[in-house]
Design a protein around this motif. Structure first.
Motif, PDB file in Angstrom:
ATOM      1  N   ASP A  25      -8.716   7.888   0.039  1.00 53.36           N
ATOM      2  CA  ASP A  25      -9.361   7.476  -1.212  1.00 53.36           C
ATOM      3  C   ASP A  25      -9.750   8.698  -2.039  1.00 53.36           C
ATOM      4  O   ASP A  25      -9.613   8.698  -3.254  1.00 53.36           O
ATOM      5  N   TYR A  26     -10.242   9.741  -1.363  1.00 50.62           N
ATOM      6  CA  TYR A  26     -10.610  10.971  -2.064  1.00 50.62           C
ATOM      7  C   TYR A  26      -9.396  11.581  -2.781  1.00 50.62           C
ATOM      8  O   TYR A  26      -9.486  11.975  -3.946  1.00 50.62           O
ATOM      9  N   GLU A  47       1.594   4.803 -13.124  1.00 49.18           N
ATOM     10  CA  GLU A  47       2.394   3.759 -12.486  1.00 49.18           C
ATOM     11  C   GLU A  47       2.798   4.115 -11.052  1.00 49.18           C
ATOM     12  O   GLU A  47       3.233   3.247 -10.311  1.00 49.18           O
ATOM     13  N   TYR A  48       2.610   5.352 -10.629  1.00 47.67           N
ATOM     14  CA  TYR A  48       2.875   5.724  -9.240  1.00 47.67           C
ATOM     15  C   TYR A  48       1.869   5.076  -8.285  1.00 47.67           C
ATOM     16  O   TYR A  48       2.153   4.883  -7.115  1.00 47.67           O
ATOM     17  N   PHE A  49       0.690   4.759  -8.792  1.00 43.55           N
ATOM     18  CA  PHE A  49      -0.343   4.152  -7.954  1.00 43.55           C
ATOM     19  C   PHE A  49      -0.001   2.699  -7.643  1.00 43.55           C
ATOM     20  O   PHE A  49       0.564   1.984  -8.479  1.00 43.55           O
ATOM     21  N   LEU A  54      -4.925   1.248  -8.332  1.00 41.75           N
ATOM     22  CA  LEU A  54      -5.126   1.598  -9.734  1.00 41.75           C
ATOM     23  C   LEU A  54      -6.240   0.755 -10.348  1.00 41.75           C
ATOM     24  O   LEU A  54      -7.080   1.268 -11.090  1.00 41.75           O
ATOM     25  N   LYS A  55      -6.274  -0.509 -10.006  1.00 41.94           N
ATOM     26  CA  LYS A  55      -7.333  -1.382 -10.518  1.00 41.94           C
ATOM     27  C   LYS A  55      -8.698  -0.872 -10.063  1.00 41.94           C
ATOM     28  O   LYS A  55      -9.635  -0.791 -10.852  1.00 41.94           O
ATOM     29  N   LYS A  56      -8.804  -0.494  -8.800  1.00 39.79           N
ATOM     30  CA  LYS A  56     -10.060   0.032  -8.259  1.00 39.79           C
ATOM     31  C   LYS A  56     -10.430   1.355  -8.936  1.00 39.79           C
ATOM     32  O   LYS A  56     -11.592   1.566  -9.301  1.00 39.79           O
TER      33      LYS A  56
END
Length: 96
Positions: A25-26, A47-49, A54-56
């Protein structure tokens, strides 16, 4: 993706994408911040996420004081594009 690091880190594009896809996460927050601040292709690089990651990230991101006006616009555009949230940027508003 190359321009998100200004020579201050020794991370190539392959490693950056791996951090986005498989990192902690970091690492994901770190990469998100670098992309928000420095990417020439903001939408493409975000868009790679994974969509949930990405929402988070977009939901929890706090715009820093440094370069605030610039980053608020980019953040607003990203939230509009990925989360369909309304975005009002005075400079981009249609004049009537």
């Amino acid at each position: 993706m190359k321009e998100i690091f200004w020579g201050d880190y020794n991370i190539d594009e392959k490693k950056a994408i791996d951090m986005i896809k498989n990192g902690s996460d970091y690492e994901k927050r770190f990469m998100f911040g670098k992309i928000m601040a420095n990417s020439k292709n903001l939408i493409k690089d975000l868009e790679y996420f994974d969509k949930e990651d990405l929402k988070k990230l977009l939901t929890n991101f706090k715009v820093p004081n440094f370069n605030r006006h610039y980053l608020e616009k980019r953040f607003c555009i990203a939230k509009n594009y990925f989360l369909d949230e309304p975005c009002e940027i005075k400079e981009l508003k249609w004049m009537m």
